[in-house]
Design a protein around this motif. Structure first.
Motif, short mmCIF file in Angstrom:
data_model
loop_
_atom_site.label_atom_id
_atom_site.label_comp_id
_atom_site.label_asym_id
_atom_site.label_seq_id
_atom_site.Cartn_x
_atom_site.Cartn_y
_atom_site.Cartn_z
N GLN A 99 0.86 -1.18 0.00
CA GLN A 99 0.00 0.00 0.00
C GLN A 99 0.91 1.24 0.00
O GLN A 99 1.65 1.46 0.94
N GLY A 100 0.89 2.03 -1.09
CA GLY A 100 1.66 3.26 -1.16
C GLY A 100 3.09 3.13 -1.63
O GLY A 100 3.80 4.13 -1.74
N SER A 101 3.56 1.90 -1.92
CA SER A 101 4.94 1.77 -2.39
C SER A 101 5.15 0.43 -3.09
O SER A 101 4.39 -0.51 -2.94
N ILE A 102 6.22 0.40 -3.88
CA ILE A 102 6.67 -0.81 -4.56
C ILE A 102 8.17 -0.88 -4.35
O ILE A 102 8.86 0.15 -4.46
N ASN A 103 8.70 -2.06 -4.01
CA ASN A 103 10.15 -2.17 -3.88
C ASN A 103 10.63 -3.52 -4.35
O ASN A 103 9.84 -4.45 -4.55
N VAL A 104 11.95 -3.61 -4.57
CA VAL A 104 12.55 -4.84 -5.08
C VAL A 104 13.68 -5.27 -4.16
O VAL A 104 14.39 -4.44 -3.59
N GLN A 105 13.78 -6.58 -3.99
CA GLN A 105 14.90 -7.20 -3.29
C GLN A 105 15.41 -8.32 -4.18
O GLN A 105 14.71 -8.78 -5.07
N LYS A 106 16.64 -8.74 -3.93
CA LYS A 106 17.24 -9.81 -4.73
C LYS A 106 17.54 -10.99 -3.81
O LYS A 106 17.99 -10.82 -2.68
N PHE A 107 17.28 -12.18 -4.33
CA PHE A 107 17.63 -13.42 -3.64
C PHE A 107 18.56 -14.20 -4.56
O PHE A 107 18.23 -14.44 -5.72
N VAL A 108 19.74 -14.56 -4.05
CA VAL A 108 20.69 -15.38 -4.80
C VAL A 108 20.93 -16.63 -3.98
O VAL A 108 21.50 -16.57 -2.88
N LEU A 109 20.43 -17.77 -4.50
CA LEU A 109 20.48 -19.05 -3.78
C LEU A 109 19.95 -18.89 -2.36
O LEU A 109 20.50 -19.43 -1.40
N GLY A 110 18.87 -18.12 -2.23
CA GLY A 110 18.20 -17.92 -0.96
C GLY A 110 18.76 -16.81 -0.11
O GLY A 110 18.12 -16.39 0.86
N LYS A 111 19.91 -16.29 -0.43
CA LYS A 111 20.51 -15.20 0.34
C LYS A 111 19.89 -13.89 -0.11
O LYS A 111 19.98 -13.51 -1.27
#
Length: 186
Positions: free
Chosen positions: A98-110
């Motif tokens: 709600q009110g934002s969009i963001n991205v995170q990265k997962f590399v082999l679960g990390k």
């Protein structure tokens, strides 16, 4: 920053994908998507419902509605293994809040939480339908993650990390409360 133009990107209409039940592969927990002529809805706990196809340097075009009051709703791009969850997998996870969009990265679960630029405050609201274009695009020294709502770019983030995800991959959906609907654009 450079001016954004959709003409610089390959856009893939996802109308056939979101209306084809066989396109969605249940995850390890047996989650299933419910598909009809208007689109597909992924309901709680939809942990690892994945696309049957992989996608590369393109923006996927569909409509999206988050049917919830809160929670952890996301779409993963460039997923390495369609049968694994983010805890052991490699992907870019785009969170719709709600009110934002963001991205995170997962590399082999990390998990990698980016310090800045990987999120956008915007007028995204739950229980409202948006025209969505979303994707990951390779450039010479980075991967650009793009989210457009109703034709406007609301998030453009570039991953310059050495472990940036350059291979094409599957799309996975996560709905930890409520549901996510991907709908036909026409």
């Amino acid at each position: 920053s450079e001016e954004f133009s959709l003409s610089n990107y390959l856009v893939t209409n996802w109308d056939n994908a979101v209306t084809d039940n066989s396109f969605w592969v249940p995850g390890l927990t047996g989650d299933k998507a419910v598909t009809d002529e208007s689109g597909t809805t992924f309901s709680t706990p939809a942990n690892t419902v994945a696309s049957a196809n992989t996608y590369g340097d393109e923006l996927l075009h569909t409509k999206i509605r988050i049917n919830a009051e809160g929670g952890w709703t996301s779409m993963c791009l460039r997923v390495k293994n369609q049968y694994e969850t983010y805890g052991t997998n490699t992907s870019y996870m785009v969170f719709f809040n709600q009110g934002s969009i963001n991205v995170q990265k997962f590399v082999l679960g990390k998990r990698r939480v980016f310090e800045s630029g990987a999120g956008a405050k915007c007028n995204f609201e739950y229980n409202k339908e948006y025209d969505l274009m979303i994707g990951a695009v390779n450039h010479d020294d980075n991967v650009e993650i793009i989210v457009c709502l109703d034709g406007e770019p609301v998030m453009r983030f570039r991953d310059y990390d050495e472990d940036r995800i350059t291979d094409e991959g599957y799309v996975q959906m996560y709905a930890r409360s409520g549901s996510i609907s991907l709908l036909k654009t026409k």
